[in-house]
Scaffold this active site. Structure first.
Site, PDB file in Angstrom:
ATOM      1  N   HIS A 110       0.606  -1.067   0.077  1.00  0.00           N
ATOM      2  CA  HIS A 110       0.298  -0.322  -0.022  1.00  0.00           C
ATOM      3  C   HIS A 110       1.243   1.419  -0.418  1.00  0.00           C
ATOM      4  CE1 HIS A 110      -3.721   2.530   1.259  1.00  0.00           C
ATOM      5  NE2 HIS A 110      -2.740   3.217   2.401  1.00  0.00           N
ATOM      6  N   GLU A 111       1.666   1.637   0.862  1.00  0.00           N
ATOM      7  CA  GLU A 111       2.400   2.157   1.034  1.00  0.00           C
ATOM      8  C   GLU A 111       3.565   2.251   0.462  1.00  0.00           C
ATOM      9  OE1 GLU A 111       1.850   4.904   3.483  1.00  0.00           O
ATOM     10  OE2 GLU A 111       0.781   3.220   3.943  1.00  0.00           O
TER      11      GLU A 111
ATOM     12  N   HIS B  76       1.867   4.926  -2.835  1.00  0.00           N
ATOM     13  CA  HIS B  76       2.151   6.357  -2.300  1.00  0.00           C
ATOM     14  C   HIS B  76       3.408   6.660  -2.959  1.00  0.00           C
ATOM     15  CE1 HIS B  76      -1.964   6.920  -0.679  1.00  0.00           C
ATOM     16  NE2 HIS B  76      -1.749   5.527   0.427  1.00  0.00           N
TER      17      HIS B  76
END
Length: 433
Positions: free
Chosen positions: A24-25, A28
């Site tokens: 997920h990170e 980003h």
């Protein structure tokens, strides 16, 4: 041995959880760097740092509590109207805003004026904030496809589990026949347990839904159907009865209620059936719809969850479940007396469902979730474009920091809900056995 397998199941889930958070990170991080935003930190977990390494301008690390993760981008919020980033107000609400604004600038270095998050165009900020949840969606789809097409799922098949001796309306909920009950068409036709129906009324039946629909649509008709019995085809004949049977939706799933339809009179055996790509997409679409419905219904489940945690209420199978509950479920999976391939498939299913939940949850348009930042960027784009059309001055960037008091309230609600789920998972967990 059972305890060891239970612990192993929890460890496997913990590793999968860390991978999902890091993935997920990474969404980003990669998009932020793509658009030239400086990212001082990429961390998996919260609390004390147990390992870190700096590469370039970013510190990569793992923290002690694997319950989330974050990347730190400079300039998440714009300066105030006077261009200040560190002024402190005595008002608690203003203080929240100014603390958030100061944190966004605390690592500002010379030359970073053009590398701050808020200076990027709204569509770029939307991409950066959407990339994290999107990575979870991609992982969920990949894991679901792995199970559906590689391992298969438990489904009703065209193999006969048992033959009903008589016609009984399913709404009566009884198994034994009465003298007045007519013999079932399947029994009259000579169907036997273990038969596999390969065609019905001249139409091939490769899956249970196709066969079920053909039977339901044949009420009152004389039909022939072919079964594979011990490796040879046997043709049977029956007059399909009309009976009260369970209602199905357009996707072939059973729903509440009953309908009058054709009835042959046998129970299908269940088995592990691999899905093709089209069937997998349909199955995943249905699950996304179910997940959205569950998310909408979440507030209504809180009273029952409270009763299960602090009262004598039962823990419903569809009750909200947290990380601890999911870890216990994976521990139970490891102790089940089923083939290792099916244990692995169930592990992957749990992890896929977790990633799907992460995607949907993070897309809620509320700060401090990713969806809240997306909503802020979209609102900024809307009002700037509207000002351009109306020939008005550019209103400038939307100050998301002004919503931080709301974000703290939302975060407080999430924390309280998480604690409630945690207590329920410990004292009255959801069990799969």
């Amino acid at each position: 041995m059972t305890t060891l397998m239970f612990i192993l199941g929890i460890v496997v889930f913990a590793v999968g959880l860390l991978v999902s958070i890091a993935w997920h990170e990474l969404g980003h991080l990669s998009t932020a760097k793509l658009f030239g935003i400086r990212v001082p930190q990429y961390m998996v977990g919260f609390g004390p740092t147990i390992w870190s390494r700096r590469k370039g301008e970013t510190e990569y690390g793992i923290k002690a509590v694997p319950l989330g993760g974050y990347i730190r981008m400079i300039g998440m919020f714009p300066p105030d109207d006077q261009g200040r980033v560190s002024a402190r107000s005595t008002s608690p609400w203003r203080g929240m805003i100014e603390d958030a604004r100061s944190a966004a600038f605390e690592e500002l270095r010379p030359g970073d004026e053009t590398r701050m998050f808020y200076t990027r165009k709204p569509w770029k900020r939307v991409i950066v904030m959407f990339a994290g949840p999107f990575m979870n969606l991609v992982l969920a789809v990949a894991l679901f496809l792995t199970v559906l097409m590689g391992f298969g799922i438990q489904k009703e098949t065209t193999v006969v589990e048992s033959v009903s001796p008589c016609v009984i309306a399913q709404s009566q909920h009884r198994d034994s026949c009465k003298k007045a009950d007519p013999a079932s068409p399947a029994a009259q036709a000579g169907m036997k347990a273990g038969d596999r129906i390969v065609s019905f009324d001249g139409k091939p039946t490769e899956d249970w839904n196709t066969l079920s629909d053909l039977i339901r649509d044949s009420a009152g008709k004389d039909v022939s159907f072919v079964v594979d019995r011990d490796g040879r085809d046997v043709t049977l004949h029956a007059k399909i009865a009309t009976n009260q049977v369970a209602k199905k939706d357009a996707g072939g799933n059973y729903v509440d209620g009953y309908v009058k339809a054709g009835f042959l009179g046998f129970s299908p055996a269940t088995g592990v059936v691999k899905q093709d790509f089209g069937e997998s997409v349909t199955w995943m679409t249905d699950r996304v719809g179910d997940a959205v419905d569950s998310l909408v219904a979440l507030p209504g489940k809180i009273p029952a969850l409270w009763d299960a945690a602090f009262g004598d209420g039962p823990r419903e199978p569809d009750s909200p479940m947290g990380i601890v509950g999911a870890a216990r479920v994976t521990g139970e999976i490891a102790t089940l007396d089923i083939p290792a391939s099916q244990q692995l498939a169930m592990f992957v299913f749990v992890l896929a469902g977790f990633n799907l939940s992460l995607f949907l949850f993070n897309m809620l348009p509320l700060l401090p979730l990713d969806g809240g930042h997306i909503a802020g960027a979209l609102w900024e784009s809307l009002r700037r474009n509207l000002a351009r059309v109306l020939r008005r001055p550019d209103p400038g960037p939307f100050d998301v920091a002004k919503l931080m008091p709301v974000a703290y309230v939302v975060a407080g609600i999430f924390v309280c809900f998480t604690v409630l789920v945690l207590i329920a998972d410990v004292v009255n967990p959801v069990k799969i056995s």
